[in-house]
Design an enzyme around this catalytic site. Structure first.
Site: not given
Length: 285
Positions: A104, A130, A132, A149
């Site tokens: 993900h 990570h 997004h 993040h």
């Protein structure tokens, strides 16, 4: 790019989980993001999508019923301004790191002590970062092209909020130097749940924020189990990223997470604070 599910040996996974977490503190486990999960996705209309996360597992109930969920829209005016209150203190150390495709998202995880930030006199130690895309948080209703993040944790048992996340929003522009450094390794992990050691990485190379101008509020993890009580620090300073870098991140993860941003959550009267330092005025007369 299509991912084919493979047989999962549930008993083996359970035993590994027990061995890994038996000696962990309860507070850390409560704020731990899920790893290698296919029980949730980001597909609109999917029964595993964000609207259903809180119904998939009882441990994920906060995703549906929590009152302090993230991400949120950061308003331009309705916040408490705290001028020159405190500059975010950060100390980083080069440390061995592992790059992992979690399906993900793409995660960079540090081993040992890679540094920390200080919040209200408490040290929170850097664990992982990570990405997004598009951004999860927005400002005045505008979502940006990517969000970084940086996840920190405190091991102090007396701390009510043991997890803090520093977030940075990115817009299309010049390539991000740090992602450029990782590009070859990320590309080699395309559509594969795998990980590899990439040697010593200095967290200071990631342009987080200037430490002087940022939003702060209490929210949650943005993926299951959506644990609340997370301290969010969102930079007012925007970074830049190239379209090619965003495409690389999206192509590397699985189809169900190519756009891995959770929808905005209700503010529910939470206080958003803005920390800023006024520029110094120099009189040359």
């Amino acid at each position: 790019m299509k991912h084919q599910s493979k047989p999962i040996f549930i008993i083996s996974r359970f035993l590994v989980f027990v061995l890994l977490f038996t000696h962990s503190t309860i507070s850390v486990v409560k704020a731990q993001e899920v790893e290698d999960e296919r029980d949730f996705d980001y597909v609109e209309g999917s029964k595993k999508g964000p609207a259903y996360w809180g119904e998939i597992k009882k441990e994920w109930a906060a995703c549906k019923h929590g009152g302090m969920q993230s991400p949120i829209d950061l308003p331009g005016k309705s916040f408490q301004i705290l001028p020159s209150l405190v500059e975010l203190k950060r100390t980083y150390k080069p440390s061995n790191a592992t790059l992992k495709n979690r399906g993900h998202d793409i995660k960079l995880e540090w081993a040992g002590n890679a540094g920390s930030i200080e919040i209200s006199g408490i040290q929170y130690f850097l664990k992982q970062s990570h990405w997004h895309s598009p951004s999860e948080h927005s400002i005045n209703g505008k979502r940006y092209d990517m969000e970084l993040h940086m996840v920190y944790q405190s091991m102090d048992p007396k701390v009510e909020s043991n997890t803090a996340v520093v977030g940075v929003l990115y817009q299309i522009g010049r390539p991000d130097a740090f992602l450029s450094k990782l590009a070859r390794d990320i590309a080699s992990m395309t559509d594969k749940k795998t990980e590899r050691s990439i040697g010593v990485i200095d967290p200071a190379e990631i342009v987080e924020l200037d430490g002087k101008n940022y939003y702060r509020y209490i929210g949650s993890l943005t993926i299951p189990p959506c644990t609340e009580g997370v301290i969010w620090i969102m930079s007012k300073q925007l970074g830049t990223v190239s379209r090619e870098q965003i495409d690389l991140l999206r192509l590397s993860v699985y189809d169900y997470a190519e756009m891995n941003a959770r929808p905005l959550q209700p503010l529910n009267r939470r206080m958003i604070r803005l920390y800023f330092q006024k520029p110094k005025i120099i009189n040359y007369n």
